[in-house]
Design an enzyme around this catalytic site. Structure first.
Site, short mmCIF file in Angstrom:
data_model
loop_
_atom_site.label_atom_id
_atom_site.label_comp_id
_atom_site.label_asym_id
_atom_site.label_seq_id
_atom_site.Cartn_x
_atom_site.Cartn_y
_atom_site.Cartn_z
N ASP A 30 0.86 -1.18 0.00
CA ASP A 30 0.00 0.00 0.00
C ASP A 30 0.90 1.24 0.00
O ASP A 30 1.98 1.24 0.62
CB ASP A 30 -0.91 0.03 1.23
N GLU A 32 1.09 5.65 0.26
CA GLU A 32 0.51 6.97 0.47
C GLU A 32 1.27 7.92 -0.45
O GLU A 32 2.50 7.79 -0.61
CB GLU A 32 0.63 7.41 1.93
N HIS A 171 -5.41 5.02 6.45
CA HIS A 171 -4.67 5.82 5.48
C HIS A 171 -3.20 5.98 5.87
O HIS A 171 -2.60 7.03 5.63
CB HIS A 171 -5.31 7.21 5.29
N ASP A 176 -2.65 -0.12 6.43
CA ASP A 176 -3.57 -0.45 5.32
C ASP A 176 -3.15 -1.75 4.64
O ASP A 176 -4.00 -2.54 4.21
CB ASP A 176 -3.60 0.69 4.31
#
Length: 577
Positions: A30, A32, A171, A176
């Site tokens: 994952d 960001e 988030h 995540d």
């Protein structure tokens, strides 16, 4: 205590798509980011979890300095601030460690195109080779595996609650990724009931595979990886569809993938209850068996070759002044026949071409050499020599009309073709191009059938022909052909003289008696498949009872001209052929 096991060396080289979900290693990743598209935004955090067989093997997590201003809404969403990123490593130094961590694994992400797109863009920007991993998208899997009554949407947070994930997505990349692991395992449990067991199965599952394909996928289990025929059978073992392939197992599996989009096949799969495999010695035997089975059973979902017996012939009758007649059966009555035609339209086109080139009568009266019959309008228009009124003798009629047609069926069709070419030239000179194109269509229908008929007859005249072709796995593919019918087939083992195998094949070969016409004991399609196999450059003729040949002045010499005529966009032809 965890159950550890040693992977075999062979497993390291196996296709990762074929690996089971339990034995495969997954890296759930994952990201960001600063927002935007991969080529316009930066990565701010990478989180990844490596799992196999339900066990966590390792985790990877780091903040990343995107070297650009962090939008305020990203800080609000993720809690990541610019201060937190100041001392973080840049992506060009993080990538090598992540790629090493994920090497050899199947990548997983929620809305995978987004995360994978950023990683791929970063590799391209900083000169790292893209590893081309297999990628699973948990969002796409959920859309296919879960129904609307179970979850209102397919967001990661919704799926995490549905599967009671131990970690809820917040988030932040690593948390995540941990939540996505639980979602992945929950989805895998659901896929098991849908008979999705391998990585390749999952990749196909997320495509547009119909419910019937998923439900009946087990019908492809246990089929042989050999050339042969496969039969989809329905209620009371009724044949629904018959096909052939060099690998029965591979071909049948393809019916249960997204690549198969034919509506009638999906309908057939709904009715199918089992698949019967009929292994064959080689591809020629498989093709012939397929044709024979289709002709015998007439399965509802096969469109081609269902009625090979429904062929037509153009017959020149046996009477004082012969005429042309379209008939369904070829008899050993001494009459001249042209065919076979797959449709009445083709027979009518060829007949019209003969009428354009030769003065053959078109009436259906039975004429006598003693009495006359009133002439029709065609005689008054100069389109018929009026044998009904004895304006032409039987001998002259034979030499001018019936004889050239009779010769065209077994020898040179040139007189008919040249007569049609002459008419085309006249019409083209008068700028009657549509009429000239009509004559050309008639000429092509006649000549195509004459070429086909003589080509078939050259093989079906042979009592026995034995041929061999090198097999892909070594050895020889053997075929025994009698009167145009495949009487036996076999394959000799590699590095062994083929004669012992050939002796066995001959001993079990079908007895085939001669008969009338160009296809006395097989369908035209079967004999044409055999001809195509025999005419391959690698095929060797082992033995023939008599010479295999066509007349030097026969229809075969017109094949190059026929090819040009079929492809021609104009109506002008060279009269010299």
């Amino acid at each position: 205590m965890p159950d550890y096991h040693q992977e075999t060396l062979d497993a390291l080289f196996d296709d990762p798509r074929a690996a089971t979900l339990f034995s495969s290693t997954f890296v759930v990743v994952d990201l960001e980011t600063t927002g935007g598209a991969p080529d316009g935004g930066g990565i701010t955090e990478i989180g990844a979890v490596k799992v196999r067989g339900g066990e966590v093997l390792g985790e990877f997590g780091t903040l990343v300095n995107p070297e650009e201003q962090l939008p305020a809404f990203i800080t609000v969403l993720t809690g990541i601030t610019e201060v937190m990123l100041l001392e973080a490593p840049k992506i060009d130094t993080v990538l090598p460690a992540f790629l090493e961590f994920a090497a050899g694994a199947v990548w997983v992400a929620h809305n995978a195109p987004y995360d994978v797109g950023f990683l791929k863009a970063a590799c391209a920007k900083h000169g790292y080779a893209w590893p081309k991993p297999l990628v699973l998208d948990t969002a796409a899997i959920a859309r296919r595996a879960l129904i609307a009554d179970e979850v209102p949407n397919h967001k990661l947070s919704t799926l995490a609650r549905h599967f009671r994930a131990a970690t809820q997505p917040v988030h932040r990349a690593l948390d995540d990724a941990r939540a996505t692991v639980d979602v992945l395992h929950g989805l895998f449990a659901r896929l098991g009931s849908l008979k999705v067991h391998t990585v390749g199965d999952v990749l196909e599952f997320v495509k547009a595979v119909s419910p019937a394909q998923r439900r009946k996928r087990h019908l492809a289990d246990g089929l042989p990886d050999k050339p042969g025929v496969y039969v989809f059978r329905g209620h009371k073992d009724r044949p629904l569809y018959i096909g052939t392939s060099s690998s029965i197992a591979t071909r049948v599996r393809s019916y249960f993938t997204a690549a198969e989009k034919r509506a009638r096949i999906d309908e057939m799969l709904n009715a199918a209850e089992r698949v019967e495999a009929i292994p064959c010695a080689h591809s020629l035997e498989a093709e012939v068996r397929e044709l024979r089975l289709i002709a015998t059973h007439k399965p509802p979902y096969n469109r081609r070759s269902k009625f090979p017996e429904r062929v037509l012939w153009l017959k020149l009758t046996r009477e004082a002044y012969p005429r042309l007649s379209i008939v369904r059966e070829l008899q050993d009555d001494g009459a001249a026949y042209l065919g076979p035609f797959p449709s009445r339209r083709g027979a009518e086109l060829a007949a019209a071409g003969v009428y354009d080139a030769l003065p053959i009568r078109q009436c259906t009266h039975k004429l006598s050499l003693r009495t006359t019959t009133p002439a029709c309008a065609l005689a008054e228009l100069g389109r018929c020599p009026a044998p009904c009124e004895h304006r032409i003798s039987a001998d002259d009629y034979e030499s001018a009309a019936a004889g050239p047609f009779r010769t065209a069926t077994v020898g040179d069709p040139g007189p008919v073709v040249r007569g049609l070419l002459a008419r085309i030239e006249v019409l083209a000179a008068a700028e009657r191009f549509e009429d000239a194109a009509t004559i050309r269509s008639r000429m092509v229908a006649f000549l195509r059938t004459a070429v086909r008929m003589q080509r078939l007859a050259s093989l079906t005249a042979l009592p026995e022909l034995i041929a061999a072709r090198p097999a892909a796995s070594g050895g020889w593919e053997l075929a025994v052909v009698r009167h145009g019918r495949l009487a036996a087939a076999g394959v000799s083992p590699p590095r062994v003289h083929p004669q012992p195998t050939l002796d066995v094949v001959l001993a079990t070969a079908e007895t085939v008696r001669p008969g009338p016409g160009p296809t006395p004991r097989a369908s035209p399609e079967e004999t044409e498949r055999i001809l195509a196999w025999l005419e391959r450059p690698e095929t060797r003729l082992v033995k023939a009872d008599v010479g295999w040949a066509s007349p030097a002045t026969g229809a075969g010499r017109w094949r190059p001209f026929l090819t040009r005529a079929e492809a021609a966009a104009t109506v002008h032809f060279d009269l010299d052929g």
